[in-house]
Design an enzyme around this catalytic site. Structure first.
Site, PDB file in Angstrom:
ATOM      1  N   HIS A   1       0.822  -1.212   0.000  1.00  0.00           N
ATOM      2  CA  HIS A   1       0.000   0.000   0.000  1.00  0.00           C
ATOM      3  C   HIS A   1       0.857   1.265   0.000  1.00  0.00           C
ATOM      4  CE1 HIS A   1       0.799   0.853   4.275  1.00  0.00           C
ATOM      5  NE2 HIS A   1       0.591  -0.426   4.508  1.00  0.00           N
TER       6      HIS A   1
ATOM      7  N   CYS B   1       3.827  -4.531   6.452  1.00  0.00           N
ATOM      8  CA  CYS B   1       3.352  -4.319   5.087  1.00  0.00           C
ATOM      9  C   CYS B   1       4.488  -3.867   4.173  1.00  0.00           C
ATOM     10  CB  CYS B   1       2.249  -3.256   5.079  1.00  0.00           C
ATOM     11  SG  CYS B   1       0.738  -3.775   5.919  1.00  0.00           S
TER      12      CYS B   1
END
Length: 159
Positions: free
Chosen positions: A86, A104
């Site tokens: 992301h 992430c």
């Protein structure tokens, strides 16, 4: 867009490279999970489960206490346990240099927007790196890709 997109994430080099039909399309700087604890990223094959767009990410939902609670753009789910690729503009000083996320794969807004438009659910992310939690478990997303062929054959009635 060809269906043969394969993102390759090298956590040691802090790069995400998009390969399509065997050719490198683009390589972008990223920051993965912080080494040495619960915030490490997974390695192995993590299949893109869903493109979720802008979502709220709350660290309490993945067992990391109250470290963060924020809206995140261009979110692409890789595991049930909360590993995504992301946009992470707050990590800009670390892109291409260090792994400092909560697990992430973060990238700039511009790179995330471009990359989001290049991949589809079902695309396999090949993630490598030394400082990880280990290989993505088969039940943590679409992780059956990480089961060795000999173990997979043992599950068959045709062995």
């Amino acid at each position: 867009m060809s269906t043969a997109a394969q993102p390759e994430v090298d956590l040691d080099r802090h790069r995400l490279t998009l390969v399509r039909d065997g050719e490198t399309v683009r390589s972008i700087p990223v920051s993965g999970g912080t080494p040495g604890g619960d915030k490490r990223s997974w390695r192995g094959t993590a299949v893109l489960m869903a493109k979720e767009g802008t979502i709220n990410m709350n660290s309490e939902t993945v067992g990391l206490g109250d470290a963060y609670d924020k809206m995140v753009d261009y979110s692409m789910r890789l595991t049930w346990s909360g590993m995504y690729a992301h946009a992470a503009p707050w990590s800009a000083p670390h892109f291409g240099k260090a792994n400092r996320s909560s697990g992430c794969i973060g990238m700039s807004d511009a790179d995330a927007a471009w990359f989001y438009g290049q991949v589809r659910p079902g695309d396999p992310f090949e993630i490598t790196g030394e400082e990880t939690k280990g290989v993505v478990d088969p039940g943590n997303g679409f992780g059956a890709w990480n089961v060795p062929w000999t173990a997979w054959r043992q599950k068959s009635a045709l062995r």
